[in-house]
Design a protein around this motif. Sequence first.
Motif, PDB file in Angstrom:
ATOM      1  N   PRO A  46      27.274  66.611  60.221  1.00 51.12           N
ATOM      2  CA  PRO A  46      26.193  67.405  59.644  1.00 51.12           C
ATOM      3  C   PRO A  46      25.109  67.602  60.703  1.00 51.12           C
ATOM      4  O   PRO A  46      24.830  66.688  61.484  1.00 51.12           O
ATOM      5  N   ILE A  47      24.507  68.774  60.749  1.00 50.97           N
ATOM      6  CA  ILE A  47      23.421  69.012  61.710  1.00 50.97           C
ATOM      7  C   ILE A  47      22.099  69.282  60.987  1.00 50.97           C
ATOM      8  O   ILE A  47      21.149  69.780  61.596  1.00 50.97           O
ATOM      9  N   THR A  48      22.046  68.940  59.707  1.00 49.27           N
ATOM     10  CA  THR A  48      20.797  68.881  58.954  1.00 49.27           C
ATOM     11  C   THR A  48      20.632  67.441  58.485  1.00 49.27           C
ATOM     12  O   THR A  48      21.600  66.666  58.485  1.00 49.27           O
ATOM     13  N   PRO A  49      19.420  67.030  58.094  1.00 49.16           N
ATOM     14  CA  PRO A  49      19.201  65.636  57.697  1.00 49.16           C
ATOM     15  C   PRO A  49      20.109  65.217  56.542  1.00 49.16           C
ATOM     16  O   PRO A  49      20.337  65.988  55.598  1.00 49.16           O
ATOM     17  N   THR A  50      20.622  63.982  56.616  1.00 48.53           N
ATOM     18  CA  THR A  50      21.489  63.471  55.549  1.00 48.53           C
ATOM     19  C   THR A  50      21.164  62.035  55.153  1.00 48.53           C
ATOM     20  O   THR A  50      21.654  61.558  54.139  1.00 48.53           O
ATOM     21  N   LEU A  51      20.360  61.349  55.952  1.00 51.03           N
ATOM     22  CA  LEU A  51      20.125  59.935  55.690  1.00 51.03           C
ATOM     23  C   LEU A  51      19.445  59.698  54.346  1.00 51.03           C
ATOM     24  O   LEU A  51      19.629  58.640  53.727  1.00 51.03           O
ATOM     25  N   ASP A  52      18.658  60.675  53.878  1.00 53.12           N
ATOM     26  CA  ASP A  52      17.966  60.510  52.611  1.00 53.12           C
ATOM     27  C   ASP A  52      18.899  60.658  51.415  1.00 53.12           C
ATOM     28  O   ASP A  52      18.696  60.029  50.382  1.00 53.12           O
ATOM     29  N   GLU A 102      25.888  64.538  41.687  1.00 55.78           N
ATOM     30  CA  GLU A 102      25.109  64.204  40.500  1.00 55.78           C
ATOM     31  C   GLU A 102      24.441  62.844  40.666  1.00 55.78           C
ATOM     32  O   GLU A 102      25.083  61.860  41.046  1.00 55.78           O
ATOM     33  N   GLY A 103      23.135  62.784  40.399  1.00 55.61           N
ATOM     34  CA  GLY A 103      22.392  61.535  40.496  1.00 55.61           C
ATOM     35  C   GLY A 103      21.844  61.220  41.868  1.00 55.61           C
ATOM     36  O   GLY A 103      21.157  60.201  42.053  1.00 55.61           O
ATOM     37  N   VAL A 104      22.102  62.070  42.848  1.00 48.89           N
ATOM     38  CA  VAL A 104      21.673  61.800  44.222  1.00 48.89           C
ATOM     39  C   VAL A 104      20.148  61.788  44.353  1.00 48.89           C
ATOM     40  O   VAL A 104      19.593  61.120  45.226  1.00 48.89           O
ATOM     41  N   GLY A 105      19.465  62.499  43.465  1.00 55.01           N
ATOM     42  CA  GLY A 105      18.004  62.565  43.539  1.00 55.01           C
ATOM     43  C   GLY A 105      17.330  61.206  43.506  1.00 55.01           C
ATOM     44  O   GLY A 105      16.309  60.996  44.159  1.00 55.01           O
ATOM     45  N   HIS A 106      17.895  60.262  42.778  1.00 55.70           N
ATOM     46  CA  HIS A 106      17.317  58.919  42.705  1.00 55.70           C
ATOM     47  C   HIS A 106      17.360  58.241  44.074  1.00 55.70           C
ATOM     48  O   HIS A 106      16.383  57.629  44.510  1.00 55.70           O
ATOM     49  N   ALA A 107      18.477  58.365  44.752  1.00 56.19           N
ATOM     50  CA  ALA A 107      18.614  57.760  46.083  1.00 56.19           C
ATOM     51  C   ALA A 107      17.660  58.405  47.081  1.00 56.19           C
ATOM     52  O   ALA A 107      17.098  57.730  47.943  1.00 56.19           O
ATOM     53  N   VAL A 108      17.460  59.715  46.952  1.00 56.84           N
ATOM     54  CA  VAL A 108      16.563  60.428  47.855  1.00 56.84           C
ATOM     55  C   VAL A 108      15.130  59.917  47.715  1.00 56.84           C
ATOM     56  O   VAL A 108      14.459  59.619  48.705  1.00 56.84           O
ATOM     57  N   LEU A 109      14.660  59.790  46.486  1.00 59.18           N
ATOM     58  CA  LEU A 109      13.294  59.303  46.262  1.00 59.18           C
ATOM     59  C   LEU A 109      13.123  57.868  46.748  1.00 59.18           C
ATOM     60  O   LEU A 109      12.094  57.519  47.345  1.00 59.18           O
ATOM     61  N   GLN A 110      14.101  57.032  46.524  1.00 56.63           N
ATOM     62  CA  GLN A 110      14.034  55.652  47.009  1.00 56.63           C
ATOM     63  C   GLN A 110      13.984  55.610  48.535  1.00 56.63           C
ATOM     64  O   GLN A 110      13.262  54.789  49.122  1.00 56.63           O
ATOM     65  N   TYR A 111      14.736  56.501  49.173  1.00 56.05           N
ATOM     66  CA  TYR A 111      14.727  56.542  50.639  1.00 56.05           C
ATOM     67  C   TYR A 111      13.346  56.927  51.159  1.00 56.05           C
ATOM     68  O   TYR A 111      12.854  56.331  52.121  1.00 56.05           O
ATOM     69  N   TYR A 112      12.694  57.913  50.525  1.00 54.07           N
ATOM     70  CA  TYR A 112      11.368  58.338  50.980  1.00 54.07           C
ATOM     71  C   TYR A 112      10.326  57.243  50.757  1.00 54.07           C
ATOM     72  O   TYR A 112       9.353  57.150  51.516  1.00 54.07           O
ATOM     73  N   ARG A 163      10.872  54.123  51.223  1.00 51.99           N
ATOM     74  CA  ARG A 163      11.072  53.193  52.351  1.00 51.99           C
ATOM     75  C   ARG A 163      10.799  53.852  53.696  1.00 51.99           C
ATOM     76  O   ARG A 163      10.411  53.180  54.651  1.00 51.99           O
ATOM     77  N   HIS A 164      11.041  55.169  53.778  1.00 55.72           N
ATOM     78  CA  HIS A 164      10.888  55.887  55.039  1.00 55.72           C
ATOM     79  C   HIS A 164      10.095  57.170  54.787  1.00 55.72           C
ATOM     80  O   HIS A 164      10.654  58.277  54.847  1.00 55.72           O
ATOM     81  N   PRO A 165       8.807  57.061  54.512  1.00 58.44           N
ATOM     82  CA  PRO A 165       8.024  58.247  54.116  1.00 58.44           C
ATOM     83  C   PRO A 165       7.983  59.348  55.167  1.00 58.44           C
ATOM     84  O   PRO A 165       7.918  60.532  54.820  1.00 58.44           O
ATOM     85  N   PHE A 166       8.035  58.996  56.450  1.00 53.44           N
ATOM     86  CA  PHE A 166       7.941  60.015  57.488  1.00 53.44           C
ATOM     87  C   PHE A 166       9.219  60.846  57.604  1.00 53.44           C
ATOM     88  O   PHE A 166       9.220  61.913  58.216  1.00 53.44           O
ATOM     89  N   TYR A 167      10.320  60.343  57.005  1.00 54.17           N
ATOM     90  CA  TYR A 167      11.562  61.120  57.038  1.00 54.17           C
ATOM     91  C   TYR A 167      11.419  62.405  56.227  1.00 54.17           C
ATOM     92  O   TYR A 167      12.137  63.375  56.454  1.00 54.17           O
ATOM     93  N   LEU A 168      10.473  62.412  55.317  1.00 49.35           N
ATOM     94  CA  LEU A 168      10.220  63.615  54.524  1.00 49.35           C
ATOM     95  C   LEU A 168       9.864  64.798  55.422  1.00 49.35           C
ATOM     96  O   LEU A 168      10.171  65.953  55.104  1.00 49.35           O
ATOM     97  N   LEU A 169       9.234  64.518  56.568  1.00 47.81           N
ATOM     98  CA  LEU A 169       8.889  65.582  57.504  1.00 47.81           C
ATOM     99  C   LEU A 169      10.156  66.247  58.062  1.00 47.81           C
ATOM    100  O   LEU A 169      10.205  67.470  58.233  1.00 47.81           O
ATOM    101  N   ALA A 170      11.166  65.427  58.343  1.00 43.83           N
ATOM    102  CA  ALA A 170      12.437  65.976  58.821  1.00 43.83           C
ATOM    103  C   ALA A 170      13.075  66.854  57.753  1.00 43.83           C
ATOM    104  O   ALA A 170      13.625  67.925  58.048  1.00 43.83           O
TER     105      ALA A 170
END
Length: 244
Positions: free
Chosen positions: A142-148, A202-212, A214-221
């Motif tokens: 992937p060449i777009t962000p995926t860690l979140d 389905e349900g991925v949104g929960h993991a995304v919010l939890q990631y942000y 822990r890693h708030p600056f990743y939101l910029l990416a």
Amino acid sequence: MTLHSIERIYPMDLDPHNPADQATLAIHVQRYEFASSLLSGQQILDMACGCGYGTALLAEQNPDKTVTGVDIDPDAIAYAQAHYHLPNLTYVCANAETFASERGFDTIVSLETIEHLPSPTRLVANYSRLLASGGQVIASVPITPTLDGNPHHLHDFSKGSFARLFQREGLRSVKEFEQIQWWQFKGLFSKKPDHQKQHRSEGVGHAVLQYYRRHPFYLLARVGSMLRYGFSNRYLTCQFKATN
């Protein structure tokens, strides 16, 4: 086996009437079709082959070649051996970073693999060791962000960082295939267990919010990617050959 896992695809277990799952399957199959059209030499390696559907595609479309699928997951290898068997196809359970072979491989296929491994440089160095003289690697990331959104991914890549990873081993991209996958918003914050999910995201949104959290600056990416690419994921598959 998790039928609706975001990590692995088992085509036979996907709902043929679910557009989201079928679109995800199609984008994976298209990568394998791209790789299949570029195979060269006799010995082919599909590294991190998963349940084997793509490895079988390579073997079926190239009956003159010997295809080996390798994956670290014994359950995935057992599934592959049970469901996808051809005369020119074998499977091996092994770690991609340490897998060794007495014979060199003319083409190594490595699709959606590199972002999962702890050390991409060690992985690509092993590919270089496994290549026969004049061999090639066909790989994708992937060449777009995926860690979140995907807890199984350990690294993000851009076109540039992906190219540099292979340049260290004297390999350069000679052909590219870029894909777009638009986001699926339905059920993003669903709390259904995996066996009740209607599509893989389905349900991925929960993991995304939890990631942000822990890693708030990743939101910029993520915002930067959205401004550039919209609500989509981008994937790049490259054919890499020796520069000398």
